[in-house]
Scaffold this active site. Structure first.
Site, short mmCIF file in Angstrom:
data_model
loop_
_atom_site.label_atom_id
_atom_site.label_comp_id
_atom_site.label_asym_id
_atom_site.label_seq_id
_atom_site.Cartn_x
_atom_site.Cartn_y
_atom_site.Cartn_z
N GLU A 37 -10.81 38.71 79.34
CA GLU A 37 -9.38 38.86 79.09
C GLU A 37 -9.16 39.93 78.03
OE1 GLU A 37 -7.11 35.28 80.48
OE2 GLU A 37 -7.71 34.81 78.45
N HIS A 47 -10.09 30.78 74.55
CA HIS A 47 -9.03 31.72 74.94
C HIS A 47 -8.65 32.58 73.73
CE1 HIS A 47 -5.10 33.21 76.17
NE2 HIS A 47 -5.50 33.00 77.41
P1 PGA Z 1 -0.92 36.58 81.38
O1 PGA Z 1 -1.89 35.57 80.59
O2 PGA Z 1 -1.21 36.43 82.84
O3 PGA Z 1 0.47 36.13 81.01
O4 PGA Z 1 -1.23 37.95 80.91
C1 PGA Z 1 -3.23 35.45 80.97
C2 PGA Z 1 -3.93 34.46 80.07
O5 PGA Z 1 -3.66 34.44 78.86
O6 PGA Z 1 -4.76 33.67 80.55
#
Ligand code: PGA
Length: 258
Positions: free
Chosen positions: A167, A95
């Site tokens: 992401e 992540h």
């Molecule tokens: P968020 O986070 O939905 O708060 O933008 C997503 C993540 O970090 O997996």
């Protein structure tokens, strides 16, 4: 046909009592197992009681991180082998918060991916665009080198069951409206990169999720994107009503269509 996957990433939120209360609410409102996979990634200490409560249900209780080693003198680390023994099937790795705040590199993430696969746990591998990300002829080119290194030594046979997640760093935790074009172009770019490494047939089978400010208001258009097979939800997944709405997004879209 790639089955949608909707995942709550709780990050460092919710104690055991809160997690179990939330879980009871959600278990009574799961979508039809055939339509989507759903999961929650709680803090590590909540995994065991949540697994107990979610036994014999299709809801996945997911790890947020694990060590590269299975056992030994690694204070504070979590063994993926012991998560597997408890019944965990999926583990989130790489992540962007792990990369940015805890200095995880492609090499460590690769070791974790291989350690997870060796004990039968499926990695959910997060990729964010690299700083060198550029728009080429209207197309974003993110995450290329990153994936090549993170998948180093991962045999083609296991790749179809991997889960990847795009992401974009600017979208995580921003609460801003998710950018649909960026979501599709990013997930497509990741699929193309998997295709470059393993061939298009394998790339077509792998599930690619989008993460970054997903909420009940934008989940339907995001899930309708051709290369997006699911979502990783942070902030909006902390609210049980919002999360329940999001795991049942297909019911809402049907209702909207009538
Ligand atoms: P968020 O986070 O939905 O708060 O933008 C997503 C993540 O970090 O997996």
């Amino acid at each position: 046909m790639r089955k949608p996957f909707v995942i709550a990433n709780w990050k460092m939120n919710k104690n055991v009592d809160e997690a179990l209360r939330f879980l009871s609410h959600v278990l009574a409102r799961l979508p039809d197992e055939a339509t989507a996979d759903c999961g929650i990634a709680p803090q590590s200490f909540a995994i065991y009681p949540m697994l107990q409560l979610a036994q014999r249900t299709p809801l996945q209780i997911i790890g947020q991180n694990a060590a590269t080693r299975y056992a030994g003198a690694y204070t504070g680390e979590i063994s993926v082998r012991d998560l597997a023994a408890m019944g965990v099937n999926y583990i989130m790795l790489g992540h962007s918060e792990r990369r940015a705040l805890f200095s995880e590199t492609n090499q460590t993430i690769n070791q974790k991916v291989r350690a997870a696969l060796d004990v039968g746990v499926t990695p959910i591998i997060c990729a964010n665009e690299e700083q060198t990300c550029t728009v080429v002829e209207g197309e974003l080119q993110p995450a290329f080198r990153q994936l090549q290194n993170v998948l180093d030594g991962v045999p083609a046979a296991v790749v179809p069951r991997l889960v990847l997640a795009f992401e974009p760093s600017g979208a995580i935790g921003s609460g801003h409206q998710a950018n649909l074009k960026l979501a599709e172009v990013g997930c497509h770019a990741i699929r193309r990169e998997v295709g470059r490494i393993y061939g298009p047939q394998i790339a077509n089978q792998v599930r690619i999720l989008y993460g970054g400010s997903v909420n009940p208001a934008n989940i339907n258009p995001i899930m309708a994107l051709p290369n997006v097979d699911g979502v990783l939800i942070g902030r909006a997944s902390l609210d049980e009503q919002q999360f329940t709405r999001m795991i049942n997004y297909q019911a809402t879209s049907l209702a909207g269509a009538i």
